[in-house]
Design an enzyme around this catalytic site. Structure first.
Site, PDB file in Angstrom:
ATOM      1  CB  CYS A 155      -1.613  32.492  48.513  1.00 40.63           C
ATOM      2  SG  CYS A 155      -0.275  33.466  47.569  1.00 40.63           S
ATOM      3  CG  HIS A 185      -3.558  34.444  43.660  1.00 38.69           C
ATOM      4  ND1 HIS A 185      -4.505  34.419  44.548  1.00 38.69           N
ATOM      5  CD2 HIS A 185      -2.116  34.246  43.713  1.00 38.69           C
ATOM      6  CE1 HIS A 185      -3.688  33.641  45.595  1.00 38.69           C
ATOM      7  NE2 HIS A 185      -2.401  33.673  45.235  1.00 38.69           N
ATOM      8  CB  CYS A 218       1.010  26.705  47.012  1.00 36.08           C
ATOM      9  SG  CYS A 218       0.882  27.779  45.722  1.00 36.08           S
TER      10      CYS A 218
END
Length: 402
Positions: A91, A358, A388
């Site tokens: 991510c 996202h 994260c």
């Protein structure tokens, strides 16, 4: 050592990552090309000055494989001398791509680099690239592998966040994102995605649900309870953290990040390179860092990497005006604010991934640009950006407005 400056940034709107999403017919190549082309055109950029293109992409397979950065640079009419490289730190890939660009400039080996990312989650499914971590027992067992949603519920349970806490945060994210769009805060940095005929397919984040409220979210069932129980992940979580008697399942689609399509690009260079291009710097990248964190909790890496990057920069929390942390799950941000006793008014002030989505490989570059725009809009000076990461990691960067 030369400083690395941000000269500009641009992103596409985020399209819902489903077959009926506005960007589903747009290939990964076209998404990345849109961002790179917009960066070139709006700055009248002579691409002979660009030394590299670094793009994050979490599932670089199929149409997104084969070094999408090089293909997109060529397709966006950058000079053939401009190379490209794709990177993957889950991510945080988009932010790491910018950090890699900055590192090339700060080392003096390159003068101007584009960092960014792309992910078409409606076309290349999440997890399509596979990997050893979830399927090979030798690593899965020792690292307490569990799906991220289960880890998010573990964080909520361990640190005392209720379903109402997570839902209230999600409602606020939707309100902030809607207000930012209504007030035009994103307007100068979002480039529309068009089809081959120049017809606009999407010019606004599609995932948002500004009418979301607590009663509406209360109707949603927890998304990870059945997965945790039937897959044995509840036992894994309790084995890793025996102080937890049972998981409190608080996360669902409404308080977790949305699956979307999108791309972003950030122009990074030295002061000298900016002068050669006729550009004025907007911010300096003061410091960046990566760290590994406890893999069972997995998503608490932003806390650990924030301590590291602040120390590296010789700064304290009080030196940071705005914090931008990816809203992978509500409990991730709640834990971050709890750990540092932060005023929520300084964190994700224009909403985040719960509201807008996202796009895995692009998000880090997107939120870096979002907070830079906000620094300029409000006259503030410094921001810390962090995400994260799967398998227990964190990435962060500190920027200061020029």
């Amino acid at each position: 050592m030369p400083d690395a400056y941000i000269y500009d940034h641009v992103r596409t709107p985020r399209g819902r990552g489903k077959p009926d999403g506005a960007l589903h017919q747009v290939t990964t190549l076209q998404l990345a090309t849109t961002a790179l082309r917009a960066l070139r055109e709006r700055n009248d950029l002579d691409t002979r000055l660009v030394d590299d293109v670094v793009l994050g992409c979490v599932d670089p397979v199929g149409e997104a494989g084969g070094d999408i950065a090089r293909a997109a640079a060529l397709n966006a009419d950058y000079g053939h001398h401009v190379p490209g490289v794709q990177i993957n730190r889950f991510c945080a890939s988009g932010l790491d791509a910018v950090n890699f660009a900055a590192a090339q400039v700060m080392s003096g080996q390159h003068d101007m680099v584009v960092g960014g990312g792309v992910e078409s989650m409606s076309r290349v499914g999440i997890g399509a690239s596979g990997g050893a971590w979830p399927v090979e027992p030798e690593i899965a067992v020792k690292s307490y592998f569990m799906p991220q949603g289960v880890s998010a519920d573990l964080i909520a349970t361990k640190y005392g966040f209720s379903r109402d806490d997570c839902d209230a945060y999600a409602v606020e994210s939707q309100k902030r994102a809607a207000r930012a769009w209504e007030n035009g805060y994103f307007k100068k940095s979002v480039t529309p995605v068009t089809d081959v005929n120049g017809i606009v397919l999407l010019d606004r984040d599609e995932h948002m649900r500004p009418g979301t409220d607590m009663p509406a979210l209360a109707q949603l069932k927890p998304s990870f309870a059945q997965m945790a129980d039937m897959g044995g992940f509840s036992a894994v979580a309790i084995d890793a953290h025996p102080e937890i008697e049972a998981l409190n399942h608080v996360h669902h689609a409404g308080n977790s990040s949305g699956i979307v399509d999108g791309a972003a690009a950030v122009l990074v260079g030295s002061r000298k390179a900016g002068r050669s291009a006729g550009l004025k710097p907007r911010a300096r990248i003061r410091a960046f860092a990566n760290i590994g964190s406890e893999p069972a909790l997995m998503l608490t890496g932003p806390v650990d990497v924030t301590k590291k990057v602040l120390k590296r920069a010789g700064m304290t929390l009080a030196d940071i005006d705005l914090f931008e942390i990816n809203e992978a799950f509500a409990a991730v941000v709640l834990r971050y604010m709890q750990a540092f006793d932060l005023d929520p008014a300084r964190v994700n002030v224009n909403g985040g991934a719960i509201a807008m989505g996202h796009p895995l490989g692009a998000t880090g570059a997107m939120i870096l640009g979002t907070v830079l725009d906000e620094l300029e809009r409000t006259g503030k000076e410094t921001a810390l950006v962090t995400l994260c990461i799967g398998a227990g990691m964190g990435t962060a960067a500190i920027i200061e407005r020029v």
